[in-house]
Design a protein around this motif. Structure first.
Motif, mmCIF file in Angstrom:
data_model
loop_
_atom_site.group_PDB
_atom_site.id
_atom_site.type_symbol
_atom_site.label_atom_id
_atom_site.label_comp_id
_atom_site.label_asym_id
_atom_site.label_seq_id
_atom_site.Cartn_x
_atom_site.Cartn_y
_atom_site.Cartn_z
ATOM 1 N N LYS A 1 0.825 -1.232 0.000
ATOM 2 C CA LYS A 1 0.000 0.000 0.000
ATOM 3 C C LYS A 1 0.846 1.263 0.000
ATOM 4 C CE LYS A 1 -3.176 -2.836 0.166
ATOM 5 N NZ LYS A 1 -3.326 -3.449 -1.147
ATOM 6 N N VAL B 1 3.990 7.462 -6.764
ATOM 7 C CA VAL B 1 4.175 8.812 -6.249
ATOM 8 C C VAL B 1 5.053 8.685 -5.004
ATOM 9 C CG1 VAL B 1 2.998 10.838 -5.318
ATOM 10 C CG2 VAL B 1 1.882 9.443 -7.061
ATOM 11 N N VAL C 1 3.730 5.407 -3.082
ATOM 12 C CA VAL C 1 2.365 4.894 -3.263
ATOM 13 C C VAL C 1 2.177 4.643 -4.752
ATOM 14 C CG1 VAL C 1 -0.077 5.304 -2.811
ATOM 15 C CG2 VAL C 1 1.622 6.460 -1.430
ATOM 16 N N VAL C 2 1.436 3.601 -5.089
ATOM 17 C CA VAL C 2 1.153 3.346 -6.509
ATOM 18 C C VAL C 2 0.139 4.381 -6.992
ATOM 19 C CG1 VAL C 2 0.311 1.659 -8.179
ATOM 20 C CG2 VAL C 2 1.521 0.886 -6.146
ATOM 21 N N SER C 3 0.380 4.936 -8.185
ATOM 22 C CA SER C 3 -0.534 5.932 -8.751
ATOM 23 C C SER C 3 -1.638 5.216 -9.529
ATOM 24 C CB SER C 3 0.241 6.847 -9.700
ATOM 25 O OG SER C 3 0.611 6.089 -10.837
ATOM 26 N N PRO C 4 -2.697 5.944 -9.895
ATOM 27 C CA PRO C 4 -3.732 5.320 -10.736
ATOM 28 C C PRO C 4 -3.149 4.710 -12.021
ATOM 29 C CG PRO C 4 -4.521 7.410 -9.887
ATOM 30 C CD PRO C 4 -3.068 7.297 -9.483
ATOM 31 N N ARG D 1 -1.489 1.480 -11.201
ATOM 32 C CA ARG D 1 -2.445 0.378 -11.022
ATOM 33 C C ARG D 1 -2.932 -0.145 -12.364
ATOM 34 N NH1 ARG D 1 -3.897 3.351 -7.000
ATOM 35 N NH2 ARG D 1 -5.508 4.363 -8.224
#
Lengths: 237, 729
Positions: free
Chosen positions: B544, B576, B583-586, B589
């Motif tokens: 996450k 990001v 954190v994984v960005s849209p 994903r």
């Protein structure tokens, strides 16, 4: 009535009550005034001395209101400033069918309490539905007093910002779900398996985290669930 | 008593009136009813129509003495201001709506104010003709709802300099946020109307691309008095965003400067964007922060903050307004669609636009919410009012109804029927709102009104000067080799990153090459599940949010390699970074979602893996129950937090964990047969279990240490992703 108010071939009366009334009365009033002036239409039509004034129009409104008619409102300000002129309509809110209690609260739903805390939580309902919302809160911080309304029980969506919530109402899962476990660990009051309705983003809510925790092995739902109330809007808010 | 109009004049006038009636009905009927809980919109619309009716004739006559409508249309086409498609199309309509309102109220006849009508409609048509000369339709609705305003010289610069982006990268994200914020801000500052938002195009670019030129007007401290102070930090009053979109056809760009696309416009399809500002004092469009993607993204993010703050402040200001102030503000925003004509001429006077004419003020007592709403519905939607009706044989262009929106002029005025010339000279007016006091934000800095008017009156951009004014694309077709054509093109190319000084000879092939060089290449999909780039983003998705070290530990990978891969993921827009965490960005994903079926195809086809997972699910349910027992206890029928004072209770739960740990081992080892790195989870769980046995209860379910529960949760997430499954509640 007067040669200054020609009959219109093909015309049908306006469909709406206020349009029909005002258009008939304004035309009558002006035609009468032109006729009384003794001037031709062309000489009278733009004559400032003959023009209807705000007082003339106000008299027409008074006439209409005296008939008992009250207007339908669209903008909130209209009702606020002149409640006597408008039909009283309930705010758009699908909790209208729910009677407020003595404190003005309306019951918006229930959920299974993950753990007991000493007092209920009052906060602002914020729907955490999308990654964009989470990214935004990650970037700008979770707003204070956030009671996060969450659809997903896995804790996946809200993981990076969970710690910032004042409380959680999760529409899925059970007190045994990961989100239940995580909120218990963070000591963030949490309802799981919640059924809520009539809440909008930004509503003030009270959640009954003070009830006993849901026994983990009891069937979900049923009696003894914690309640969620929508609070009456605050004055001046 | 002037009227010396010919039959031809009135034939043309009535055809123009009917064209406006038809297009206005189409535009009104294809929108939802305008109702707002904040603003009394219909009430202010009626006031604005009357304001337009009484004020446009004297104001436009004053303007015509200084400048022709064609010169104004040319100037507005060469810049992007409030004088946009929507404003220009509203000028004739608002006047006609005021006229129709008075006719329906019995306060004038179709033969009254005849010279005003002819003058205003002629002026408005000529401004629109010049503004739209590039596509030679007077309104976009005449071109099947398409608005190709600009000549090649400008579009080539827009296209060549547009900065490439990819879904989810920094510029793409900043643009998306900025567009959302700016739309919200401008809708609010324009009293819930769209008058400050415009689009034109589309313009064909590469094979699968179209360019829509988008923009916002009157963002800063400007003519709108209520932006004084609130908009003080805004950097530019007008912004133009040439936006290149792939796989999307803009099938509607209408007279209200709105667009529709097939498939629906999706921000993910935006491949390149530019940013410019212009006004009545600028030589065409001036690039803003267009050095590279980073500077542009940074500017958009910066401006996004400013507009967000201004929106909040403005909302507070407007929420404190009375109903009368709201009506004035909305009516003035509407009727002021012609105000920018006067800026072009350096003859802008705030009282012309930001006070309400005395005759329009008088009608306010009629305008309760219900009457205003129903009157507009009948006038614009149902076309059901008496003076709108034709004979029973009449069939409206769109809906076969008996009526048409605007009443034409009866031709009998040519043969002695009574008429009047004008509704009169400019009258005074007033408003309950605060007047404009602040400065005006221009491309030459913040100016006071006098300096602004003086500068505008003394300025003509080169493209509108006599040497170039009539050099349109039709001329360029036959003179592209000339020195004059090069000079013309160089006017727009000034300041261009790629085309400065190039002249008229830039070809489509050269543009394609420039665009290809500027494209942000898509990150190739991973080759296998062992690909370090895949592991870094996948590990981050499992975790996450986490540091390179945390991701590396979970993936059983080298920290330095993961660190490098995460840096690359950030650069590619897949992640990001901030405060040591990622954190994984849209976009990341989306990239992962596309990668899983490919790199996990082998496991997903392997029955043994699915069987192992089913066995894991059984143990998983037991583990969740066990963790709940660790955290809470049942005492006397009530569930209370486990305060861990009862060592015997805790010891029993720990014993249960030991048994479960043993049951899980063969299952977890089985996963390792399919994907070697998964074996790391058992090692990590083993370590956490050891810590629990050593008396560190935090390692059971704590969230601040790699506890048994946390690791289990992450392993579960890892498996779900590999198998393409979703978590059970």
């Amino acid at each position: 009535m007067s040669s200054h108010r020609p009959a219109r071939k093909w015309a049908r009366p306006p469909q709406s009550r206020t349009v029909a009334f005002y258009h008939r009365r304004v035309a009558e009033l002006f035609a009468a005034r032109v006729a009384a002036s003794g001037k031709s239409w062309a000489a009278a039509v733009w004559d400032g001395a003959l023009a209807l004034t705000a007082a003339d129009y106000q008299a027409l409104e008074d006439e209409l209101l005296a008939s008992g008619l009250r207007f339908q409102m669209s903008a909130g300000i209209s009702l606020v400033e002149a409640p006597e002129k408008y039909e009283q309509v309930a705010a758009v809110d699908d909790l209208d069918d729910v009677e407020p209690d003595a404190d003005g609260r309306r019951l918006a739903g229930h959920g299974d309490n993950v753990f007991h805390v000493t007092a209920d939580v009052v906060g602002t309902a914020r729907f955490i539905k999308s990654v964009d919302v989470v990214m935004d809160m990650l970037t700008h911080g979770v707003p204070p007093d956030t009671v996060a309304i969450i659809d997903d029980s896995g804790g996946t969506l809200t993981a990076p910002i969970l710690e910032g919530f004042t409380a959680v109402v999760c529409k899925g899962g059970s007190v045994r779900s990961h989100l239940g476990i995580l909120t218990r660990e963070y000591q963030i009051p949490c309802l799981m398996n919640a059924e809520v309705r009539g809440l909008a983003e930004g509503d003030r809510v009270q959640v009954e985290y003070s009830v006993a925790a849901r026994p983990p092995y009891e069937e979900a739902g049923g009696a003894g669930r914690a309640r969620v109330w929508k609070l009456a809007a605050e004055d001046g808010a | 008593m002037s009227h010396s109009h010919s039959y031809t004049d009135l034939l043309r006038l009535n055809a123009w009136i009917r064209k406006n009636a038809d297009t206005w009905h189409f535009h009104c009927a294809t929108r939802t009813v305008q109702e707002s809980k904040l603003f009394p919109v219909p009430a202010y619309m009626v006031v604005s129509y009357l304001q337009a009716f009484y004020r446009y004739p004297p104001l436009l006559r004053r303007l015509a003495a200084r400048m022709s409508p064609e010169a104004i249309g040319d100037r507005l086409r060469e810049t992007s201001t409030k004088g946009s498609i929507i404003s220009l199309s509203c000028v004739p309509e608002f006047y006609l709506a005021g006229r129709q309102t008075l006719i329906e109220l019995g306060l004038m006849r179709a033969t009254d104010a005849l010279d005003d009508l002819v003058f205003v409609q002629d002026f408005a048509e000529r401004v629109n003709l010049a503004y739209h000369r590039n596509h030679a339709h007077v309104l976009p609705s005449d071109c099947n709802l398409r608005a190709q305003l600009l000549p090649e010289r400008r579009l080539q610069v827009f296209e060549a300099d547009a900065i490439g982006m990819r879904a989810g990268d920094r510029l793409h994200t900043a643009l998306k946020r900025f567009m959302a914020t700016a739309n919200q801000y401008v809708l609010l500052s324009h009293c819930e109307s769209r008058l400050g938002i415009w689009n034109h195009g589309p313009y064909r670019c590469r094979a699968n691309e179209e360019m829509l030129v988008r923009g916002f007007a009157d963002l800063g401290e400007c003519d709108l008095p209520w932006l004084d102070g609130i908009a003080a930090e805004v950097s530019h009053n007008n912004l133009t965003l040439p936006t290149i979109v792939k796989d999307t056809h803009f099938h509607i760009v209408d007279d209200w400067a709105s667009f529709e696309a097939t498939p629906a416009f999706a921000h993910d399809n935006v491949v390149a964007v530019g940013l410019y500002t212009s006004d009545f004092l600028s030589e065409g469009e001036i690039p803003v922060a267009m050095d590279n993607a980073a500077t542009l993204a940074e500017f958009l993010a910066h401006e996004n903050e400013i507009l967000g703050r201004a929106t909040r402040e403005l909302w507070k200001r407007m929420a404190g307004w009375s109903r009368d102030q709201m009506i004035d503000a909305g009516a003035m925003v509407y009727a002021a669609v012609a105000k920018d004509f006067f800026h072009v001429a350096g003859d802008y006077r705030p009282d012309d636009w930001f006070t309400i004419d005395a005759c329009a003020q008088a009608v306010k007592p009629l305008l309760n919410d219900e009457y205003a709403r129903d009157f507009l519905a009948e006038l614009l939607g149902y076309i059901s009012l008496p003076a709108q009706q034709g004979s029973s044989y009449n069939m409206n262009k769109w809906f076969d109804g008996q009526g048409d929106m605007w009443t034409p002029v009866p031709y009998a005025v040519l043969d002695g029927d009574e008429y009047t010339s004008s509704s009169g000279p400019l009258r005074g007016g007033w408003t309950s709102l605060e007047p404009k006091r602040g400065p005006y934000l221009t491309t030459r800095g913040k100016l006071d009104l006098e300096a602004y008017n003086a500068a505008a009156a003394g300025f003509t951009p080169a493209s509108c000067a006599p040497r170039f004014r009539y050099l349109d694309d039709a001329w360029v077709r036959d003179h592209a080799d000339s020195a004059l054509a090069d000079e013309l093109y160089r006017l727009d190319q000034r300041g261009s990153r790629h085309l400065d000084g190039r002249g008229a000879g830039v070809t489509r092939d050269e543009l394609d090459a420039l665009r290809a060089a500027g494209d942000v290449a898509a990150t190739p999909p991973p080759a296998s599940s062992g690909d370090i780039g895949f592991l870094a983003v996948h590990g981050l998705a499992v975790k996450k949010s986490g540091s390179a070290a945390e991701v590396a530990a979970l993936m059983g990978a080298d920290v330095a390699a993961i660190e490098q891969a995460l840096d690359a993921a950030v650069a590619a827009g897949h992640a990001v970074a901030g405060a040591g965490k990622h954190v994984v960005s849209p976009a990341g994903r989306a990239w992962l979602d596309a990668a899983y079926p490919v790199v996990c195809a082998a496991y997903r086809a392997e029955p043994g893996f699915a069987e192992a997972y089913e066995r894991f699910e059984v143990v998983n349910r037991q583990l969740l129950a066990l963790m709940t027992r660790w955290q809470s206890r049942d005492i006397g029928g009530a569930t209370v937090a486990n305060d861990h004072a009862d060592r015997a209770y805790d010891a029993r739960v720990i014993d249960e964990l030991g048994a479960l740990h043993e049951r899980a081992e063969p299952i977890l080892q089985r996963f390792g047969d399919f994907e070697a790195r998964l074996a790391v989870y058992f090692e990590l769980l083993d370590a956490a279990y050891d810590r629990v046995l050593d008396g560190d209860g935090d390692y059971m379910s704590g969230v601040r240490v790699p506890s048994y529960h946390t690791l289990w949760f992450e392993m579960h997430e890892d498996l779900l992703r590999l198998l393409g499954r979703t978590r059970e509640p």
